[in-house]
Design an enzyme around this catalytic site. Sequence first.
Site, PDB file in Angstrom:
ATOM      1  N   ASN A  14      -4.784  -9.932  -3.755  1.00 18.01           N
ATOM      2  CA  ASN A  14      -4.985  -9.970  -3.007  1.00 18.01           C
ATOM      3  C   ASN A  14      -4.155  -8.100  -2.979  1.00 18.01           C
ATOM      4  OD1 ASN A  14      -1.902 -10.425  -3.678  1.00 18.01           O
ATOM      5  ND2 ASN A  14      -1.409 -11.437  -2.038  1.00 18.01           N
TER       6      ASN A  14
ATOM      7  N   GLN B  31       1.870  -6.163  -3.118  1.00 14.04           N
ATOM      8  CA  GLN B  31       2.306  -6.132  -1.407  1.00 14.04           C
ATOM      9  C   GLN B  31       3.291  -5.184  -1.143  1.00 14.04           C
ATOM     10  OE1 GLN B  31       2.130  -9.512  -3.443  1.00 14.04           O
ATOM     11  NE2 GLN B  31      -0.479  -8.923  -3.249  1.00 14.04           N
TER      12      GLN B  31
ATOM     13  N   GLY C  11      -4.215  -4.551  -4.666  1.00  9.10           N
ATOM     14  CA  GLY C  11      -4.797  -3.502  -4.644  1.00  9.10           C
ATOM     15  C   GLY C  11      -4.349  -2.051  -5.655  1.00  9.10           C
ATOM     16  N   HIS C  12      -4.521  -1.970  -6.095  1.00 14.85           N
ATOM     17  CA  HIS C  12      -3.835  -0.632  -6.989  1.00 14.85           C
ATOM     18  C   HIS C  12      -4.811   0.223  -7.509  1.00 14.85           C
ATOM     19  CE1 HIS C  12      -0.123  -3.564  -7.753  1.00 14.85           C
ATOM     20  NE2 HIS C  12      -0.223  -3.531  -6.781  1.00 14.85           N
ATOM     21  N   THR C  13      -4.712   1.356  -6.512  1.00 17.79           N
ATOM     22  CA  THR C  13      -5.701   2.373  -6.793  1.00 17.79           C
ATOM     23  C   THR C  13      -5.316   4.407  -8.091  1.00 17.79           C
ATOM     24  OG1 THR C  13      -6.696   1.962  -4.542  1.00 17.79           O
ATOM     25  CG2 THR C  13      -7.547   4.564  -6.166  1.00 17.79           C
TER      26      THR C  13
ATOM     27  N   ARG D  63      -9.785  -2.808   4.515  1.00 19.08           N
ATOM     28  CA  ARG D  63     -10.035  -2.775   6.297  1.00 19.08           C
ATOM     29  C   ARG D  63      -9.159  -1.675   6.943  1.00 19.08           C
ATOM     30  NH1 ARG D  63      -6.579  -8.163   7.062  1.00 19.08           N
ATOM     31  NH2 ARG D  63      -5.807  -8.289   5.411  1.00 19.08           N
TER      32      ARG D  63
ATOM     33  N   THR E 138       2.999  13.949  -4.295  1.00 11.77           N
ATOM     34  CA  THR E 138       2.577  15.041  -3.582  1.00 11.77           C
ATOM     35  C   THR E 138       0.541  14.980  -3.701  1.00 11.77           C
ATOM     36  OG1 THR E 138       2.691  16.573  -4.689  1.00 11.77           O
ATOM     37  CG2 THR E 138       4.720  16.565  -3.541  1.00 11.77           C
TER      38      THR E 138
ATOM     39  N   LYS F 263       2.055   1.454  -4.928  1.00 10.59           N
ATOM     40  CA  LYS F 263       2.490   1.929  -6.631  1.00 10.59           C
ATOM     41  C   LYS F 263       1.504   1.835  -8.026  1.00 10.59           C
ATOM     42  CE  LYS F 263       3.007  -2.421  -4.420  1.00 10.59           C
ATOM     43  NZ  LYS F 263       2.474  -2.085  -3.618  1.00 10.59           N
TER      44      LYS F 263
ATOM     45  N   ASP G 108       0.956  -1.683   0.273  1.00 13.12           N
ATOM     46  CA  ASP G 108      -0.229   0.340   0.226  1.00 13.12           C
ATOM     47  C   ASP G 108       0.831   1.046  -0.454  1.00 13.12           C
ATOM     48  OD1 ASP G 108      -2.113  -1.750   0.180  1.00 13.12           O
ATOM     49  OD2 ASP G 108      -1.650  -1.696   2.154  1.00 13.12           O
TER      50      ASP G 108
HETATM   51  P1  IMP Z   1      -2.795 -13.007   1.979  1.00 13.52           P
HETATM   52  O1  IMP Z   1      -1.486 -12.247   0.715  1.00 13.52           O
HETATM   53  O2  IMP Z   1      -4.333 -12.466   1.130  1.00 13.52           O
HETATM   54  O3  IMP Z   1      -2.431 -14.261   1.559  1.00 13.52           O
HETATM   55  O4  IMP Z   1      -2.244 -12.158   3.341  1.00 13.52           O
HETATM   56  C1  IMP Z   1      -1.472 -11.626   3.213  1.00 13.52           C
HETATM   57  C2  IMP Z   1      -1.206 -10.764   4.422  1.00 13.52           C
HETATM   58  O5  IMP Z   1      -0.410 -10.392   3.528  1.00 13.52           O
HETATM   59  C3  IMP Z   1      -2.006 -10.517   5.228  1.00 13.52           C
HETATM   60  O6  IMP Z   1      -1.342  -9.485   6.538  1.00 13.52           O
HETATM   61  C4  IMP Z   1      -2.519  -9.288   4.173  1.00 13.52           C
HETATM   62  O7  IMP Z   1      -3.012  -8.007   4.937  1.00 13.52           O
HETATM   63  C5  IMP Z   1      -1.456  -8.654   3.769  1.00 13.52           C
HETATM   64  N1  IMP Z   1      -1.614  -8.323   2.503  1.00 13.52           N
HETATM   65  C6  IMP Z   1      -1.499  -9.009   0.629  1.00 13.52           C
HETATM   66  N2  IMP Z   1      -1.505  -8.645   0.022  1.00 13.52           N
HETATM   67  C7  IMP Z   1      -1.297  -7.118  -0.019  1.00 13.52           C
HETATM   68  C8  IMP Z   1      -1.500  -5.708  -0.724  1.00 13.52           C
HETATM   69  O8  IMP Z   1      -2.010  -5.770  -1.115  1.00 13.52           O
HETATM   70  N3  IMP Z   1      -1.544  -4.644   0.172  1.00 13.52           N
HETATM   71  C9  IMP Z   1      -1.101  -4.480   1.947  1.00 13.52           C
HETATM   72  N4  IMP Z   1      -0.992  -5.939   2.182  1.00 13.52           N
HETATM   73  C10 IMP Z   1      -1.521  -6.718   1.694  1.00 13.52           C
END
Ligand code: IMP
Length: 430
Positions: free
Chosen positions: A39, A225, A41-43, A304, A415, A17, A14
């Site tokens: 998993n 991530q 999420g790129h906004t 979350r 910025t 990127k 987060d």
């Molecule tokens: P998983 O990748 O869903 O297995 O989650 C494992 C851990 O990585 C958890 O703490 C998630 O919140 C975190 N996580 C997975 N993808 C992201 C992301 O894109 N941004 C931030 N945290 C992530």
Amino acid sequence: MSRYVVLLGTQWGDEGKGKIVDLLTEKADAVVRFQGGHNAGHTLVINGIKTVLHLVPSGAMRPEVECLIGNGVVVNVEQLLKEVRELEEIGICIRDRLMVSPACPLIMPHHIALDIAREAARGEGAIGTTGRGIGPCYEDKVARRGLRLADLMRPDLFAEKLRSVMEYHNFALERYFGAEKVDYRQTLDQAMEQKEMISDLIDDVSTRLYRLRRQGRSVMFEGAQGMLLDVDHGTYPYVTSSNTTAAAAAVGSGIGPLELDHVLGIVKAYTTRVGSGPFPTELFDRVGRHLGDRGHEFGATTGRPRRCGWLDIVALRRTAQVCGLSALCVTKLDVMDGLETVRICTRYELDAQEVDLPPYGAEAMARCRPVYEELPGWERSTAGARSFDELPANARAYLDRMSELCELPVDIVSTGAERDDTIILRHPFD
Ligand code: IMP
């Protein structure tokens, strides 16, 4: 001159990127995802319109840029097709420039069921996963029983392999976790339906990258991530199930490591984390709330609230070392506007000793106490600044100190959410 540039998150994800990849791809011919799945999420905010991408590479918004999904990415076909459709609905045609590797492991409904069941069974010790089936899918890949995109093209074989793998997982779901099993017939029918819509997107990404290199093209490798969620070097076991380091760009897309020319580390001006696990500089006070509120710190995938804290140079040192960072790109500096003083964690105290690098493993990391350096805040807003000179002197001093402590140049400063709210001191493709 061709350049192969890796862009990755240096913290717990987060870092912003998506916006930076989108911005820098003005000079790239292709963008490649190489690990993770939906998993991420790129906004992206373009002309005030917000688009969240989870699987499609962030180059999507530029019509001339190819979007490649490498073998290291775990693919939920339903999600991928949904994103393609959503982009089409806002007038962005991606089908003829999107390519997915046949070696991508498939995320199936039983992976999602297992992810959820396992997290529930962990109780207090839950990792706080995104519940997208990422971990179980990577487990199947490494266990050599997973199904891949290429398998979809051989329906008979696919049906057979699916039956066997589902028998195994349904046994665990029902008998070990006491959860509901997943229906085989329904899963198979759905997969066969999806096959029709995805087959023309499947092609050899490794060969495409090889050709692009020979044609002198420039490519951006888009990390998902952040490094501290790397399965080997992150805060294990509170990590994701893939390698999020720079080297994964080569493995997860099918090129040699020496093809990578530059590694740009994206770092938020402070730190956030979603999910469980140690976070030495976490704040529970007014400042933490300031960062969360002003930074709109809610997960792009799960919604979350993100945990917030001061900038952590100790953790960043590990990232710089493990990823061989070339330079930094600092994002969300404007979120720190208005704070009287700001802090940077330069060392940890661990077992009555001061350390410069984070220990391996969550248990030792949880015992680390941050040692801070305090700097004056800046009164004037940095929001929307487009040149370094426009920044207040104290904000510049903060960036300089960060650069000095990491021993890396700060090449880009973001910025604001819009493409143009950015200061580019050195473009990675120049
Ligand atoms: P998983 O990748 O869903 O297995 O989650 C494992 C851990 O990585 C958890 O703490 C998630 O919140 C975190 N996580 C997975 N993808 C992201 C992301 O894109 N941004 C931030 N945290 C992530």
